[in-house]
Design a protein around this motif. Structure first.
Motif, mmCIF file in Angstrom:
data_model
loop_
_atom_site.group_PDB
_atom_site.id
_atom_site.type_symbol
_atom_site.label_atom_id
_atom_site.label_comp_id
_atom_site.label_asym_id
_atom_site.label_seq_id
_atom_site.Cartn_x
_atom_site.Cartn_y
_atom_site.Cartn_z
ATOM 1 N N GLU A 514 0.838 -1.199 0.000
ATOM 2 C CA GLU A 514 0.000 0.000 0.000
ATOM 3 C C GLU A 514 0.869 1.242 0.000
ATOM 4 O O GLU A 514 1.801 1.366 0.791
ATOM 5 N N ARG A 517 -3.882 6.036 0.636
ATOM 6 C CA ARG A 517 -5.312 5.761 0.761
ATOM 7 C C ARG A 517 -6.057 7.065 0.968
ATOM 8 O O ARG A 517 -5.491 8.068 1.398
ATOM 9 N N SER A 519 -10.522 8.798 0.774
ATOM 10 C CA SER A 519 -11.950 8.498 0.880
ATOM 11 C C SER A 519 -12.437 7.673 -0.298
ATOM 12 O O SER A 519 -13.429 6.956 -0.200
ATOM 13 N N GLY A 521 -10.583 5.268 -1.986
ATOM 14 C CA GLY A 521 -10.052 3.921 -2.036
ATOM 15 C C GLY A 521 -8.599 3.877 -1.630
ATOM 16 O O GLY A 521 -8.031 4.866 -1.149
ATOM 17 N N ILE A 522 -7.985 2.697 -1.821
ATOM 18 C CA ILE A 522 -6.604 2.465 -1.429
ATOM 19 C C ILE A 522 -5.763 2.317 -2.685
ATOM 20 O O ILE A 522 -6.170 1.703 -3.665
ATOM 21 N N VAL A 523 -4.532 2.866 -2.650
ATOM 22 C CA VAL A 523 -3.625 2.824 -3.777
ATOM 23 C C VAL A 523 -2.483 1.855 -3.458
ATOM 24 O O VAL A 523 -1.882 1.925 -2.378
ATOM 25 N N TYR A 524 -2.212 0.953 -4.409
ATOM 26 C CA TYR A 524 -1.155 -0.037 -4.252
ATOM 27 C C TYR A 524 -0.125 0.143 -5.354
ATOM 28 O O TYR A 524 -0.437 0.589 -6.467
ATOM 29 N N LYS A 537 -5.237 1.959 -8.058
ATOM 30 C CA LYS A 537 -6.185 2.389 -7.046
ATOM 31 C C LYS A 537 -7.417 1.498 -7.058
ATOM 32 O O LYS A 537 -8.079 1.336 -8.090
ATOM 33 N N LYS A 538 -7.702 0.920 -5.896
ATOM 34 C CA LYS A 538 -8.859 0.057 -5.730
ATOM 35 C C LYS A 538 -9.975 0.875 -5.090
ATOM 36 O O LYS A 538 -9.886 1.271 -3.935
ATOM 37 N N ASN A 540 -13.398 2.092 -3.359
ATOM 38 C CA ASN A 540 -14.294 1.538 -2.350
ATOM 39 C C ASN A 540 -15.640 1.183 -2.973
ATOM 40 O O ASN A 540 -16.088 1.819 -3.929
ATOM 41 N N HIS A 637 -2.152 15.336 -0.630
ATOM 42 C CA HIS A 637 -2.087 13.906 -0.896
ATOM 43 C C HIS A 637 -2.422 13.587 -2.350
ATOM 44 O O HIS A 637 -2.023 12.526 -2.864
ATOM 45 N N ASP A 651 -6.084 11.487 -8.547
ATOM 46 C CA ASP A 651 -7.260 11.094 -7.768
ATOM 47 C C ASP A 651 -8.508 11.862 -8.173
ATOM 48 O O ASP A 651 -8.847 12.894 -7.608
#
Length: 806
Positions: A514, A517, A519, A521-524, A537-538, A540, A637, A651
């Motif tokens: 990771e 992250r 609101s 989703g999370i970024v890998y 980015k996954k 939510n 961010h 984003d």
């Protein structure tokens, strides 16, 4: 098109041979029968020579050696024969282009008794000069007589103009000109076969309303090598890739639009254009027609109902009626054309008038072909415009009115209208037929025949439905595994890939590393099969929504994928499979602005460049895209930095895409953004505009300047005691107000009070940059959105500091 070969040194010596006597001119000649022989600039960027434009038809031109893009032509309207034609310097010092050895087609009209030479400079300027004892003197240069293109450093003046080509395949002079008009304003002019008119800047605006100045009579406009255009009428712009030293050209295209082209990866890309709606240009579709523009499909010309195109290969000839215009009032009727405006050339104009009165005004005049009934933009009253000629037709959903076309009543026969065909064409000029809707009278059909027909149709429909249900059940499993194939086909032409969920799971090693992250989703971090490192980015599930929102997701991904700006993160692909929604972006080495602020790795130059780059990107999203895009979550961010610390906005999970014609609509279903960076409009349920991004941008810049969090925080007073918590904006405003009241209106004194001392101790002080950035920032965080600048204004203010510093 002929492929020209570069001249080697021995051939150059031959072409530029000088006689031993200085009192005679050089013997220079270039033959059309050897088009591979060209004059080459010293840097190899430009070539000059004979250019094939048709069967046995040549022009003498200058072009980019690498791409063969023509930038200047001597005889664009008089091509020469492919036999015995030549370019030569005669004994009087005149450069002459001769056709088939018989007569002069073009010349420089120069004279000299000294030795002369023809040189192609590295700037693309072809120069005829004479050699004197004190050096050389320019007798003539191509920069003084441009055709349809300006190169960096080449000036457009009161004595020169750009004239478009006739079409993409016909380089002869067209109908569009870029000139300085009599009021010293840089103007685009349509100079057609029968009429001429100005269309840019908008002709209904006076010069100061169009933000132009009429006071500088020197009339000079120039594009510099870095991509900045400046004109003496105060019209200035910068290209989207401004600051990069690459090959560029400003061209007046055959469609009447000015564009700047930049060479990226051996491809010319549009990095600026003057007009976003192609149909604003006059004369594109000719008389008795309408122009309709769609950002996805481009421009489309259509004849008015009852009219047909005159020339199927050239829309500038317009259309012609297939009926005789009625003479008597009772012989006419009107067809309503909603959202169609015909600009200019009114017989009669009156405001605050009823529709009936307007119709009667048209019927009074035999030559009245139509009338326009629309709401005046300034006072909201209806206006009537009767037309004797129908030019510059434009179909636009934002037009608040309609055009009423006058046609004869005798088109009707026994209650049944004949079919009238409307011819239309796309930008490629291909003409097709589109039938208009008409009401037909119905023949009497017996009840038995009706019953038999309906029964047969019902049986047929039932059979089709049964086959369809069986077919769907057989392929349902396949569709579940393959995802939305329709969406893939919809997106793939735009250059980014549809990944499967298993591909991205494998690339991220099961979504283990990771790197961020939010609101949305999370970024890998992941490694794709082609070894590229990507940020994946996954989203939510609450962002993805229900299945019926999948089409909206694909539509927004398609739009974001088409965006192209050097300060905008590049999207490589997406995944829409079952409940999974993932976005694949380029990976940026230096991480987010938030991480770099925390580690204090940014000096003032980097911070200023980040502020400028971010502002350029937001200005692009707000004002230059075909769709109107609000980011809605600007924060450190979401600003990523590449290896050179150049910012890239990322984003778009909360972004809002809207039609440009519907920017005033209140269509936000929820509050968007991050606490501390959100504009007051979100909290007070006010109309949301692009100014919410301006406010968030200002907060981010304050955070860069002060080193403090934008959320509520404890502030120490002058005695070092902890006071009541306040927001960052309130604290900065109080510091500015207090310092100004105590020490006078010094811009530096209040800035000095808010700057992070750790930045000063680490990197010193750059007063001018800090003052400029602080001044712009405080304007961006005004409570009243109308007093905030636009992002393009922010870019201008920040760039003005750079220009002053240089």
């Amino acid at each position: 098109m002929a492929v020209s070969l570069m001249l080697h040194v021995p051939l150059l010596l031959y072409l530029f041979f000088h006689s031993s006597s200085s009192s005679h001119n050089s013997r220079f000649s270039l033959s059309v029968e050897k088009p591979e022989y060209v004059i080459l600039s010293q840097n190899g960027v430009f070539s000059a020579g004979f250019y094939l434009v048709g069967e046995n038809a040549y022009v003498f031109s200058i072009w980019f050696t690498q791409t063969h893009a023509v930038v200047w032509t001597a005889n664009r309207d008089r091509p020469i024969n492919g036999k015995r034609s030549s370019l030569s310097i005669d004994r009087t010092g005149n450069l002459v282009l001769s056709d088939a050895g018989q007569y002069k087609v073009w010349s420089t009209d120069t004279t000299s008794s000294l030795s002369t030479q023809l040189i192609l400079n590295n700037s693309g300027n072809l120069v005829l000069c004479e050699h004197q004892s004190r050096g050389s003197k320019i007798l003539w240069q191509s920069f003084d007589s441009p055709t349809d293109t300006l190169l960096p450093g080449q000036q457009l003046t009161r004595y020169t103009k750009l004239v478009s080509a006739r079409s993409e395949t016909n380089n002869s002079s067209g109908f569009y000109k870029l000139i300085f008009d009599d009021e010293n304003v840089l103007t685009l002019l349509y100079d057609g076969r029968d009429v001429s008119s100005k269309y840019w800047p908008p002709p209904w605006l006076v010069s100061w309303e169009a933000e132009r100045s009429t006071y500088d009579s020197s009339r000079i406009a120039v594009l510099d090598p870095l991509g900045r255009f400046s004109s003496t009428d105060m019209y200035n712009f910068t290209t989207s890739d401004y600051g990069v030293l690459i090959q560029r050209r400003l061209k007046l295209d055959p469609d009447g639009n000015i564009r700047v082209y930049s060479l990226h990866n051996n491809q010319w890309e549009v990095t600026w254009q003057a007009i976003s709606d192609a149909c604003i240009v006059h004369g594109l579709c000719g008389a008795d027609s309408t122009c309709k523009y769609d950002p996805r499909e481009g421009r489309k010309c259509s004849c008015l109902p009852g009219y047909r195109v005159k020339n199927h290969s050239d829309w500038s000839y317009g259309c012609e009626p297939m009926f005789q215009l009625p003479r008597g009032r009772n012989e006419s009727t009107f067809i309503k054309l909603p959202y169609v405006e015909l600009y200019g050339y009114e017989f009669f104009h009156k405001k605050n008038i009823t529709y009936g009165e307007c119709e009667r005004e048209c019927l009074k005049d035999y030559e009245c072909k139509s009338f326009q009934y629309s709401i005046e933009s300034k006072d909201g009253l209806f206006g009537c415009y009767t037309k004797g000629v129908m030019l510059n037709g434009h179909h636009s959903p934002s037009f608040r009115g309609a055009t009423y076309l006058r046609v004869p009543k005798n088109l009707s026969n026994d209650g049944s209208f004949h079919t009238v065909e409307e011819e239309s064409a796309q930008e490629n000029g291909h003409v097709c037929l589109v039938k208009l809707e008409r009401v037909y009278s119905k023949r009497h059909v017996s009840s038995f025949v009706k019953f038999f027909l309906w029964f047969s149709v019902a049986i047929g429909v039932a059979e089709v439905l049964l086959i369809f249900i069986i077919w769907c059940s057989l392929i349902r499993t396949k569709h579940r595994s393959s995802g939305n194939q329709q969406g893939y086909n919809f997106l793939s032409p735009f250059g980014f890939k549809r990944f499967t969920y298993s591909e991205l799971k494998q690339a991220t090693k099961g979504f283990t590393e990771e790197i961020g992250r939010g609101s949305g989703g999370i970024v890998y971090k992941g490694a794709l099969v082609d070894q590229r490192i990507a940020a994946i980015k996954k989203l939510n599930n609450n962002i993805v929504g229900a299945k019926q929102e999948e089409r909206e997701f694909l539509a927004e991904v398609r739009i974001i994928g088409r965006l192209n700006h050097m300060n905008l993160i590049e999207m490589w692909g997406y995944c829409a499979e079952g409940k999974h929604r993932l976005l694949v972006y380029e990976y940026l080495e230096k991480g987010s602005l938030a991480e770099n602020l925390k580690s204090n790795t940014l000096d003032w130059t980097k911070r200023y460049n980040i502020a400028l780059g971010t502002a350029r990107c937001l200005a692009y999203l707000h004002e230059e895209c075909l769709e109107w895009i609000l980011h809605c979550d600007i924060k450190p961010h979401n600003i990523l930095l590449d290896s050179n610390y150049q910012p890239k906005v990322a984003d778009f999970g909360l972004s809002k895409l809207q039609n440009r014609h519907d920017q005033n609509s209140q269509s936000f279903s929820m509050i968007r953004g991050t606490r501390g960076y959100m504009a007051p409009e979100w909290l007070f349920n006010q109309k949301i505009t692009s100014k919410v991004d301006v406010y968030s941008y200002g907060i981010v810049m304050l955070e860069m300047i002060t080193g403090r969090s934008p959320t509520m925080m404890g502030i120490q007073n002058d005695e070092g005691e902890e006071t009541q918590s306040r927001s960052l904006v309130t604290w900065v405003r109080d510091k500015r107000k207090k310092t100004t009241s105590e020490e006078g209106p010094s811009s530096w004194s209040w800035v000095e009070q808010i700057i992070d001392t750790t930045i000063i101790s680490e990197y010193g002080v750059e007063k001018r940059k800090m003052e400029t950035l602080a001044k712009v920032t405080i304007e961006c965080v005004e409570e009243d959105r109308d007093t905030r600048p636009s992002m393009s204004q922010v870019v201008e203010m920040l760039q003005s500091h750079e220009d002053d510093a240089s």
